[in-house]
Design a protein around this motif. Structure first.
Motif, PDB file in Angstrom:
ATOM      1  N   PRO A 121       0.822  -1.213   0.000  1.00 14.52           N
ATOM      2  CA  PRO A 121       0.000   0.000   0.000  1.00 14.52           C
ATOM      3  C   PRO A 121       0.854   1.260   0.000  1.00 14.52           C
ATOM      4  CG  PRO A 121      -0.614  -1.464   1.798  1.00 14.52           C
ATOM      5  CD  PRO A 121       0.626  -2.011   1.215  1.00 14.52           C
TER       6      PRO A 121
ATOM      7  N   ARG B 129      -5.813  -4.259  -2.514  1.00 16.35           N
ATOM      8  CA  ARG B 129      -5.984  -2.859  -2.895  1.00 16.35           C
ATOM      9  C   ARG B 129      -6.943  -2.145  -1.962  1.00 16.35           C
ATOM     10  NH1 ARG B 129      -3.584  -1.929  -7.996  1.00 16.35           N
ATOM     11  NH2 ARG B 129      -1.640  -2.730  -7.219  1.00 16.35           N
TER      12      ARG B 129
ATOM     13  N   GLY C 137      -5.491  -1.484   1.518  1.00 15.99           N
ATOM     14  CA  GLY C 137      -4.304  -0.645   1.599  1.00 15.99           C
ATOM     15  C   GLY C 137      -4.499   0.769   1.107  1.00 15.99           C
ATOM     16  N   ASP C 138      -5.645   1.037   0.501  1.00 12.37           N
ATOM     17  CA  ASP C 138      -5.775   2.355  -0.102  1.00 12.37           C
ATOM     18  C   ASP C 138      -6.242   3.385   0.908  1.00 12.37           C
ATOM     19  OD1 ASP C 138      -5.578   3.785  -2.683  1.00 12.37           O
ATOM     20  OD2 ASP C 138      -7.551   4.408  -1.999  1.00 12.37           O
TER      21      ASP C 138
ATOM     22  N   PRO D 265      -4.699   2.399   7.004  1.00 11.08           N
ATOM     23  CA  PRO D 265      -3.804   3.366   6.367  1.00 11.08           C
ATOM     24  C   PRO D 265      -3.923   4.758   6.979  1.00 11.08           C
ATOM     25  CG  PRO D 265      -4.956   2.094   4.717  1.00 11.08           C
ATOM     26  CD  PRO D 265      -5.562   1.735   6.024  1.00 11.08           C
TER      27      PRO D 265
ATOM     28  N   ILE E 244      -1.023  -7.526   4.132  1.00  7.28           N
ATOM     29  CA  ILE E 244      -0.817  -7.527   2.680  1.00  7.28           C
ATOM     30  C   ILE E 244       0.029  -8.723   2.248  1.00  7.28           C
ATOM     31  CG2 ILE E 244       0.299  -6.278   0.792  1.00  7.28           C
ATOM     32  CD1 ILE E 244      -2.197  -4.935   1.532  1.00  7.28           C
TER      33      ILE E 244
END
Lengths: 320, 285
Positions: free
Chosen positions: A141, B205, B208-209, B235, B264
């Protein structure tokens, strides 16, 4: 007699015949098929309309500001004072362009060399190591890249690179943003480049080698030349990815609203602007509209870069 | 001249070797630095408690709210995206197989969408949210992230579906299957490994975004109990804690970063494992 009695006990199925079963299931099957197809079509329409809805939605929101000031003034003025109603994006656009170009300058050669190495020279075990590395790197990320930038890149720049070049820097600079971005776009560009080099026909290489060229000459004059449009498009896609990257850059680039004059000075790219000001944008008139316009600019620029690169790649694939 | 030719090749081979190493080493440095900084502050308390009073001044508490929030958000949006994405991917490869140009057009569009930065989705999600009078909430976040990962998921599935030999469809059709039966009973079974990989990729995705949820989910110290509540995400937890001037809080940010990295990496390893394990049902060309 026996059969008649049975029929009496179940009058419902008096005219029961095997073809009804078949018909029943046929109808059910086709009904189900129709339902599935309808749902598929709905999904497809959503997907097809999505980019247009995105563009139109942002455009409608930024219309408020565009009615007030001309687009040209907004894009080419560096006067950013939201409280006074001045929204000049130039500072942010220049920062974005700087960060993106330098990231590409770092990532481009590395990717190209690695792609040639992996497709032409590398042994199998190297591929087995590098492929998972690329995949994992692509999956990390952006906020982790940001943390890494703060931990390693920023101190490295302020303690080593800047003093070495005789400059002073806090480390939170255009260069830090570019390095972090470069590492982020490497897996992305590299994957496409590997694909591009793989689609080149083997005959090209073989005929060049049979004419007495060395392997390196073949790569330099035949393969790279042939793959050139593909390489450019891979870089184009990398640029579009870098241009829109938000959190990682935001964390290391410094966020100061002045036009950056050097690599070691802080910058303030467009995505960082949007992300940093979402909290206060509803309290100042036109502010939210300005930020949506920034998002629209990002969207359009990224779309254009993507469009150009994708068209070039699909042409190359058709030819190969 | 001849000697120069070989020196040039040697020089470039060294450069190539170096650049390949740079890539591998930079991943190594990233993971090592996160581990090095994160491990000392990673305690059981960190991952099992929600923030207590004074958490943001270095006092007690953990980031359970962000972990749970992120999982809620990522799982829900992955499921939603699967509900929309899978039929679309199947349709492109079964129903529309004759219309090559249309399918290529859709692929092109999806590629374009894949390139749209997540902050744009975030800004768009925010606009929609305001339009419908919603507040920052889990629901708004789920919708935004779903839109963001649909192109990724469809395109990843499509890449796998593309490789299925066409004879399989012809066979199924000649046996009297309807096209949806071909899609869900024949094609789907063929692509299970690729499907799992695509889903896990999208999940990675989604979790983690940060940019797309920055506008839409808000931030809170509580674990959300309803769709309408604001939600903390990992995050953003990392981002906010890192911008604090207090060293203890910063150390927690590193620990949170480690948690996210572990999630992840686990997803990545899982997807590799699945794609290897379920390879056996597959008919190859």
């Amino acid at each position: 007699m026996l059969t008649l009695q049975k029929r009496k006990s179940k009058p419902k199925y008096k005219n029961f015949q095997s073809r009804d079963v078949v018909r029943f299931f046929k109808v059910k099957r086709h009904l189900r098929s129709k339902l599935h197809t309808t749902w598929m079509v709905i999904g497809l329409i959503v997907v097809i309309l999505l980019p247009f809805i995105l563009g139109v939605g942002l455009y409608i929101k930024s219309l408020l500001l565009l009615e007030d000031q001309s687009l040209f003034n907004l894009l080419f003025s560096s006067d950013w004072r939201p409280l006074a109603g001045k929204f000049g994006f130039l500072t942010f656009i220049i920062s974005s362009v700087w960060v993106t170009i330098i990231a590409l300058l770092i990532a481009g050669p590395i990717c190209l060399l690695t792609a040639i190495h992996l497709t032409q020279y590398a042994k199998n075990w190297v591929l087995k190591v590098v492929h998972p590395v690329i995949d994992i790197l692509a999956g990390i990320p952006s906020v982790i890249f940001g943390v890494w930038g703060i931990l390693i890149i920023v101190p490295f720049i302020s303690d080593y690179i800047a003093p070495f070049l005789g400059k002073q820097s806090s480390g939170y600079s255009i260069l830090a943003g570019s390095i972090v971005l470069a590492v982020m776009i490497i897996p992305f560009i590299l994957n496409i480049l590997i694909e591009v080099f793989r689609t080149l026909p083997d005959e090209l290489k073989e005929s060049s080698l049979s004419l007495g060229a060395t392997k390196w000459q073949t790569i330099k004059f035949v393969l790279v030349k042939k793959a050139f449009p593909g390489i450019i498009s891979a870089f184009g896609l990398g640029v579009s990815r870098a241009f829109g990257e938000t959190i990682a850059v935001l964390m290391v680039v410094g966020n100061v609203t002045t036009i950056p004059k050097g690599l070691f000075q802080p910058g303030y790219p467009l995505p960082a602007l949007i992300a940093n000001n979402y909290g206060e944008m509803l309290s100042i008139p036109l502010y939210d509209s300005a930020l949506m316009l920034a998002a629209l600019v990002l969207f359009v620029v990224v779309m254009l870069f993507n469009l150009g690169s994708r068209i070039a790649i699909s042409r190359l694939e058709e030819k190969g | 001249m001849r000697r120069f030719r070989h020196t040039e090749e040697k020089l470039f081979r060294v450069l190539m070797f170096l650049s390949t190493n740079i890539i591998v080493i930079s991943l190594g440095i990233i993971i090592f630095s996160i581990l090095y900084k994160g491990l000392p502050s990673l305690t059981w308390e960190m991952v099992s408690q929600t923030p207590k009073g004074g958490f943001y001044f270095g006092k007690e508490g953990g980031i359970l709210n962000a972990i749970i929030g992120s999982l809620y958000l990522a799982v829900a949006s992955t499921v939603l995206a699967l509900l929309i994405g899978l039929p679309v991917a199947l349709m492109m490869n079964v129903h529309l197989i004759k219309y090559t140009k249309l399918v290529n057009g859709i692929r092109f569009l999806l590629d374009l969408l894949w390139g749209v930065p997540s902050i744009v989705y975030g800004a768009f999600g925010f606009t929609v949210m305001i339009y419908f009078g919603l507040k920052t909430s889990l629901l708004a976040g789920i919708i935004t992230v779903t839109l963001f990962i649909i192109p990724i998921m469809v395109r990843a599935m499509d890449e796998v579906l593309k490789t299925i030999p066409r004879g399989l469809m012809e066979t199924a059709m000649s046996l009297g299957s309807t096209s949806s039966e071909i899609s869900y009973r024949v094609y789907l079974k063929q692509v299970i490994p690729g499907l799992v990989t695509a889903v896990l990729l999208s999940f990675g995705r989604a979790i983690g975004d940060a940019a797309s949820v920055l506008f839409t989910t808000g931030y809170t110290d509580h674990i959300p109990t309803a769709l309408g509540q604001p939600t903390a995400t990992l995050p953003l937890a990392i981002f906010f804690q890192l911008s604090s001037p207090i060293p203890e809080v910063q150390n927690r940010a590193y620990a949170s970063a480690l948690v996210l990295t572990i999630i992840i990496l686990a997803t990545s390893i899982l997807s590799r494992y699945f794609s290897k394990k379920y390879q056996k049902n597959r008919i190859k060309q």
